[in-house]
Scaffold this active site. Structure first.
Site, PDB file in Angstrom:
ATOM      1  N   GLU A   1       0.829  -1.206   0.000  1.00 54.78           N
ATOM      2  CA  GLU A   1       0.000   0.000   0.000  1.00 54.78           C
ATOM      3  C   GLU A   1       0.861   1.253   0.000  1.00 54.78           C
ATOM      4  O   GLU A   1       1.938   1.277   0.597  1.00 54.78           O
ATOM      5  CB  GLU A   1      -0.921   0.022   1.231  1.00 54.78           C
ATOM      6  CG  GLU A   1      -2.025  -1.009   1.165  1.00 54.78           C
ATOM      7  CD  GLU A   1      -2.979  -0.904   2.352  1.00 54.78           C
ATOM      8  OE1 GLU A   1      -2.732  -0.069   3.249  1.00 54.78           O
ATOM      9  OE2 GLU A   1      -3.973  -1.645   2.364  1.00 54.78           O
TER      10      GLU A   1
ATOM     11  N   CYS B   1       3.102   8.555   1.406  1.00 54.86           N
ATOM     12  CA  CYS B   1       3.521   7.566   2.398  1.00 54.86           C
ATOM     13  C   CYS B   1       3.758   6.262   1.649  1.00 54.86           C
ATOM     14  O   CYS B   1       2.838   5.718   1.037  1.00 54.86           O
ATOM     15  CB  CYS B   1       2.433   7.398   3.447  1.00 54.86           C
ATOM     16  SG  CYS B   1       2.807   6.082   4.607  1.00 54.86           S
TER      17      CYS B   1
ATOM     18  N   CYS C   1       6.203  -7.246   6.909  1.00 52.54           N
ATOM     19  CA  CYS C   1       7.173  -6.581   7.784  1.00 52.54           C
ATOM     20  C   CYS C   1       8.011  -7.607   8.524  1.00 52.54           C
ATOM     21  O   CYS C   1       7.527  -8.689   8.872  1.00 52.54           O
ATOM     22  CB  CYS C   1       6.459  -5.672   8.784  1.00 52.54           C
ATOM     23  SG  CYS C   1       7.596  -4.629   9.745  1.00 52.54           S
TER      24      CYS C   1
ATOM     25  N   CYS D   1       5.486  -5.648  15.891  1.00 53.50           N
ATOM     26  CA  CYS D   1       4.757  -4.687  16.722  1.00 53.50           C
ATOM     27  C   CYS D   1       3.300  -5.144  16.839  1.00 53.50           C
ATOM     28  O   CYS D   1       2.615  -5.318  15.835  1.00 53.50           O
ATOM     29  CB  CYS D   1       4.830  -3.292  16.111  1.00 53.50           C
ATOM     30  SG  CYS D   1       6.522  -2.711  15.875  1.00 53.50           S
TER      31      CYS D   1
ATOM     32  N   CYS E   1       0.223  -3.153  15.131  1.00 50.18           N
ATOM     33  CA  CYS E   1       0.298  -2.804  13.704  1.00 50.18           C
ATOM     34  C   CYS E   1      -0.301  -3.906  12.841  1.00 50.18           C
ATOM     35  O   CYS E   1       0.037  -5.090  12.998  1.00 50.18           O
ATOM     36  CB  CYS E   1       1.758  -2.570  13.316  1.00 50.18           C
ATOM     37  SG  CYS E   1       1.978  -2.203  11.564  1.00 50.18           S
TER      38      CYS E   1
ATOM     39  N   CYS F   1      -3.424   2.942   9.621  1.00 48.10           N
ATOM     40  CA  CYS F   1      -2.154   2.782  10.343  1.00 48.10           C
ATOM     41  C   CYS F   1      -1.594   4.142  10.728  1.00 48.10           C
ATOM     42  O   CYS F   1      -2.039   5.169  10.232  1.00 48.10           O
ATOM     43  CB  CYS F   1      -1.122   2.049   9.475  1.00 48.10           C
ATOM     44  SG  CYS F   1      -1.491   0.292   9.347  1.00 48.10           S
TER      45      CYS F   1
END
Length: 346
Positions: free
Chosen positions: A94, A107, A114, A118, A121, A339
């Site tokens: 994204e 962004c 990832c 976390c 997230c 997010c």
């Protein structure tokens, strides 16, 4: 067996020039193709209209251009644009266009999924499938620049690496992408308009300082209390706050560039006096500012936005110590753009 072709954008200009010379052509042809790839943002070899058909056929036989495709575009009521970006291998990342009255910010993502864990997230729930290539990062920025011009009649003004992935875990490719984004042979953007956000990997923060980067640094801190930080961001057990502090002091000594702390205040997690005092203390180590980010819950679990009173307590305490703090309201809520990267970056 078919040999997989290399993405031509992995070649430097010099390598392109050498390719043409070794194939009996002039070196300047490499310059020509390089310009098409980066400045003119060619999606296919057929786009290169001032290159002969024979040369285009030779390029087609030897290389590919693994260009991204904006698969789905959603526009929020507040003007935010979210892109679902399809990569050449059909994986999706994204990227987001965040407009304000004076600027438009891209962004962008740096990984598919990832590497980190976390707990708050949504991206961390996806395993890291691969790093993005420099061209794929560049393409996200170029696509958002086009959207900024189309919808807001102005070029893209800022870039934040706050999308999917941990940029410092894909360091070489992120650096190459930024080199092209800032190059006059690419998008020609000032590095001062670029912010790379990390969850806090001390060794790589020091490497950035040693590499004398010119862009800005943001750290997703979320707690300056070790046990809370370890609970919400388990990977940080390997990167204690003392190490992070030392790397940030090193960063500031080398670059003289302020650090931005990205910080979400959650109900019952870090909305108490102990957490506030710890953040104020941590902020005194290096010149910095704090973005207090409104949280969009990814489910109805433990992470819920704290009260406005708790957020105001942070602002008051930071202001008393002359630390600049701003609340960043979440953007694009109606398009599930949920997010921290969608905080208003004005």
């Amino acid at each position: 067996m078919q040999i997989e072709k290399k993405d031509i954008r992995a070649l430097t200009k010099e390598q392109l020039r050498n390719f043409f010379v070794s194939n009996g052509d002039k070196a300047f042809r490499g310059n020509q193709v390089y310009e098409w790839l980066w400045q003119k943002r060619a999606h296919t070899f057929e786009d290169m209209t001032n290159v002969s058909k024979e040369t285009r056929a030779m390029l087609e036989a030897n290389f590919v251009i693994n260009h991204i495709k904006v698969d789905t575009l959603q526009r929020s009521e507040d003007g935010t644009v979210k892109n679902a970006v399809r990569l050449h291998d059909d994986l999706i990342v994204e990227s987001v266009l965040i407009p304000t009255e004076t600027r438009t910010t891209a962004c962008v993502s740096s990984q598919v999924g990832c590497s980190l864990d976390c707990n708050f997230c949504a991206t961390a729930r996806l395993k890291r499938m691969r790093n993005l290539e420099p061209g794929e990062i560049y393409d996200q920025v170029a696509a958002i620049d086009n959207e900024s011009r189309l919808y807001y009649d102005r070029p893209l003004s800022n870039i934040v690496f706050m999308g999917m992935g941990e940029p410092l875990m894909n360091y070489p490719n992120v650096m190459k992408a930024i080199d092209m984004i800032t190059s006059t042979e690419g998008l020609g953007m000032s590095p001062k308009r670029i912010t790379v956000s990390t969850s806090g990997i001390p060794k790589m923060i020091k490497k950035m300082a040693d590499d004398e980067v010119k862009f800005k640094l943001a750290v997703s801190l979320h707690s300056a209390v070790e046990e809370i930080r370890n609970e919400i961001m388990p990977f940080t057990k390997n990167f204690p706050l003392t190490d992070l502090r030392e790397s940030l002091e090193y960063w500031y000594r080398k670059t003289k560039s302020k650090v931005t702390y990205e910080y979400v205040v959650w109900k019952g997690i870090n909305d108490d006096k102990k957490s506030i005092d710890a953040l104020v203390k941590f902020c005194k180590y290096v010149p910095c500012k704090v973005n207090l980010i409104e949280y969009n819950p990814i489910d109805d679990g433990m992470f819920q936005q704290a009260s406005e009173e708790a957020t105001n307590s942070y602002i008051t305490a930071l202001a008393k110590s002359n630390i600049v703090a701003k609340v960043r309201r979440s953007r694009g809520k109606d398009i599930d753009a949920a997010c921290g990267q969608l905080a208003n970056k004005s």
